[in-house]
Design a protein around this motif. Structure first.
Motif, PDB file in Angstrom:
ATOM      1  N   LEU A  34      -4.395   0.430   2.138  1.00 21.19           N
ATOM      2  CA  LEU A  34      -4.087  -0.013   3.494  1.00 21.19           C
ATOM      3  C   LEU A  34      -5.276  -0.752   4.108  1.00 21.19           C
ATOM      4  N   GLU A  35      -6.472  -0.247   3.860  1.00 24.40           N
ATOM      5  CA  GLU A  35      -7.668  -0.933   4.362  1.00 24.40           C
ATOM      6  C   GLU A  35      -7.806  -2.312   3.730  1.00 24.40           C
TER       7      GLU A  35
ATOM      8  N   THR B 143      -0.937  10.163   8.480  1.00 24.91           N
ATOM      9  CA  THR B 143      -2.340   9.808   8.243  1.00 24.91           C
ATOM     10  C   THR B 143      -2.914  10.653   7.108  1.00 24.91           C
ATOM     11  N   THR B 144      -2.613  11.946   7.121  1.00 29.07           N
ATOM     12  CA  THR B 144      -3.050  12.824   6.031  1.00 29.07           C
ATOM     13  C   THR B 144      -2.385  12.439   4.717  1.00 29.07           C
TER      14      THR B 144
ATOM     15  N   ARG C 117      -1.662   9.620   3.602  1.00 28.14           N
ATOM     16  CA  ARG C 117      -2.245   8.415   2.991  1.00 28.14           C
ATOM     17  C   ARG C 117      -3.484   8.713   2.150  1.00 28.14           C
ATOM     18  N   GLN C 118      -3.861   9.987   2.073  1.00 30.83           N
ATOM     19  CA  GLN C 118      -4.967  10.355   1.192  1.00 30.83           C
ATOM     20  C   GLN C 118      -4.500  10.574  -0.248  1.00 30.83           C
TER      21      GLN C 118
ATOM     22  N   GLN D 232      -4.744   5.086   1.542  1.00 30.81           N
ATOM     23  CA  GLN D 232      -5.602   4.635   2.632  1.00 30.81           C
ATOM     24  C   GLN D 232      -6.493   3.480   2.190  1.00 30.81           C
ATOM     25  N   GLU D 233      -6.972   3.547   0.967  1.00 34.88           N
ATOM     26  CA  GLU D 233      -7.818   2.465   0.448  1.00 34.88           C
ATOM     27  C   GLU D 233      -7.022   1.170   0.323  1.00 34.88           C
TER      28      GLU D 233
ATOM     29  N   SER E 284       2.220   2.558   2.473  1.00 35.82           N
ATOM     30  CA  SER E 284       1.917   3.299   3.695  1.00 35.82           C
ATOM     31  C   SER E 284       3.119   3.255   4.627  1.00 35.82           C
TER      32      SER E 284
ATOM     33  N   SER F 137       0.819  -1.219   0.000  1.00 37.38           N
ATOM     34  CA  SER F 137       0.000   0.000   0.000  1.00 37.38           C
ATOM     35  C   SER F 137       0.849   1.264   0.000  1.00 37.38           C
TER      36      SER F 137
END
Length: 472
Positions: free
Chosen positions: A286-287, A268-269, A271-272, A283-284, A153, A151
């Motif tokens: 990572l989920e 965290t920001t 990852r957008q 983020q998608e 991340s 990802s």
């Protein structure tokens, strides 16, 4: 017409219907070719922005490459100052500025590597040395970075050292932020985790403590081949990404917990943003990767290391290459030192706690080189308002130097340089008004004291006649 027909300038002017001066210029003038003069134009040259960026780049030339601003960082800083131009405008200016200032890289070597395919729940781990500013001084921060290449991340934990206690504590915090455990974690041959690097015939041998930690959390540790950093290239790149985007220039922090929260919010920001290849947000991805992670264990793993030691005749033990005095330590033939990532305690053979404190490296910091910085400001006093070091100045001194009159600003810089021979910067700030009391009127200009009170106004109120019936 002039040379071959011997016509006069007036005749040529009337025949061609042009101005007499134009005819004279081209008929009798020496029409020699001239190189075109390229005049630099644009908002970077017409306005103050080019000068600001040039001062920043000039300032960064004195720093290590890893501590310099990136083009993106410079653009964001300019936007905060009201810059309305584009990122490309800034990048073009920086490229022009740097031409001829840096050596070209050697392009003779083939630097390409084989492209690797990373499955979900596979992680890479590495340390990166960075710096922050705490209590007016530089503090070295050993940032533990873990990436999930699937990802792209990243998670980062700032730590005071790279010993085993810090490594395991940092990994625990990363697992908590991630909300799960990667199935495999690839590391380099750091001594805190690897006893013997792998070779052609044998796999790497890990320390007993690291294997115990890995068994508790259920992940498989993997060590890279010696001198093969490209085998964990994702985290190598991410260490630089975190440094250049979030810790350059060095942020002003209260403590390591404060910096941990800042990095968590920024990552965290981050990852957008869209994945460079898969064209979906990080983020998608990572989920999606979360379903492959291992669950966090119910019982927390206690991170500490216990060692035996002996006090010298002065009652001192050596901890982190520092002599530490232990009350009654010399009374015992042997002592136990229990080391945590940030603190330690000394225990007698009978289990009696003798001493506990923060580990010596928790107080370790470096002075900001204010002498050289201020001397550089003397040659470029306008740079004070937007220098990276301005944010590190104590409040009173920043207000004192942030004056529009550049000649007075230079005098004040010179005055502080003289004081630094006797005082530290924080001492100058704390004793500011006492030190200033004997200086010239220019140095004591009223706008240098934003907290001064005009007591004459209160004197007028006190002497004013009181209206009858008015309450006290």
């Amino acid at each position: 017409m002039r040379n071959q027909k011997s016509l006069s300038i007036n005749k040529i002017s009337k025949t061609l219907g042009i101005n007499w001066r134009t005819a004279k210029k081209y008929a009798d003038g020496d029409l020699l070719p001239k190189e075109a003069k390229r005049k630099r134009s644009g908002m970077m040259y017409r306005e103050k922005w080019g000068e600001i960026v040039g001062d920043w780049l000039w300032e960064d030339q004195k720093l290590k490459r890893k501590d310099r601003r990136t083009n993106k960082g410079i653009f964001k800083a300019l936007q905060e100052m009201g810059f309305e131009g584009s990122y490309r405008t800034v990048s073009n200016y920086i490229q022009e500025w740097r031409e001829g200032r840096e050596d070209l890289e050697d392009e003779t070597k083939d630097k390409s590597y084989e492209r690797l395919i990373h499955p979900p729940a596979e992680a890479q781990l590495d340390f990166g040395l960075m710096q922050a500013v705490q209590d007016g001084k530089y503090r070295d921060v050993h940032c533990l970075v873990m990436t999930l290449p699937f990802s792209n991340s990243a998670f980062a934990i700032p730590l005071p050292a790279e010993n085993q206690e810090c490594l395991l504590h940092g990994m625990k915090l990363i697992f908590d932020q991630l909300g799960g455990i990667p199935r495999t974690i690839r590391i380099d041959n750091m001594k805190t985790a690897v006893v013997k690097p792998r070779n052609r015939n044998e796999e790497a041998a890990f320390t007993q403590e690291f294997l115990q930690f890995a068994t508790h959390y259920g992940f498989e540790p993997q060590a890279c081949n010696p001198y093969s950093g490209h085998e964990k290239g994702n985290v190598e790149n991410k260490v630089g990404y975190v440094r250049y985007n979030f810790i350059t220039p060095a942020p002003v922090i209260e403590d390591l917990d404060h910096l941990t929260k800042l990095l968590q919010e920024q990552l965290t920001t981050d990852r957008q943003r869209i994945h460079y290849k898969k064209q979906v947000p990080l983020q998608e991805l990572l989920e999606e990767e979360h379903q492959y992670l291992l669950a966090l264990p119910e019982e927390e793993y206690p991170v500490f290391k216990e060692e035996k030691t002996k006090a010298n005749k002065y009652g001192e033990i050596t901890l982190d290459k520092t002599k530490v005095y232990v009350p009654k330590g010399y009374n015992y033939s042997q002592l136990s030192v229990v080391k945590y990532w940030d603190r330690f305690k000394v225990v007698s053979p009978h289990g009696e706690p003798l001493y506990q404190d923060n580990r010596p490296y928790m107080h370790k910091n470096r002075e900001i080189p204010w002498q050289s910085i201020l001397k550089a400001w003397l040659s470029k006093p306008r740079a004070v308002s937007y220098s990276r070091y301005s944010a590190y100045l104590p409040g009173r001194l920043f207000e004192y130097l942030n004056i529009s009159n550049l000649s007075i600003r230079k005098e004040r810089i010179q005055w502080i340089i003289g004081l630094l021979a006797t005082y530290e910067m924080n001492e100058i700030n704390n004793q500011f008004y006492e030190l200033l009391s004997g200086q010239s009127d220019e140095l004591k200009e009223p706008d240098a004291h934003p907290y001064n009170i005009d007591w004459s106004k209160y004197d007028q109120l006190q002497s004013a006649p009181q209206i009858e019936g008015e309450g006290k």
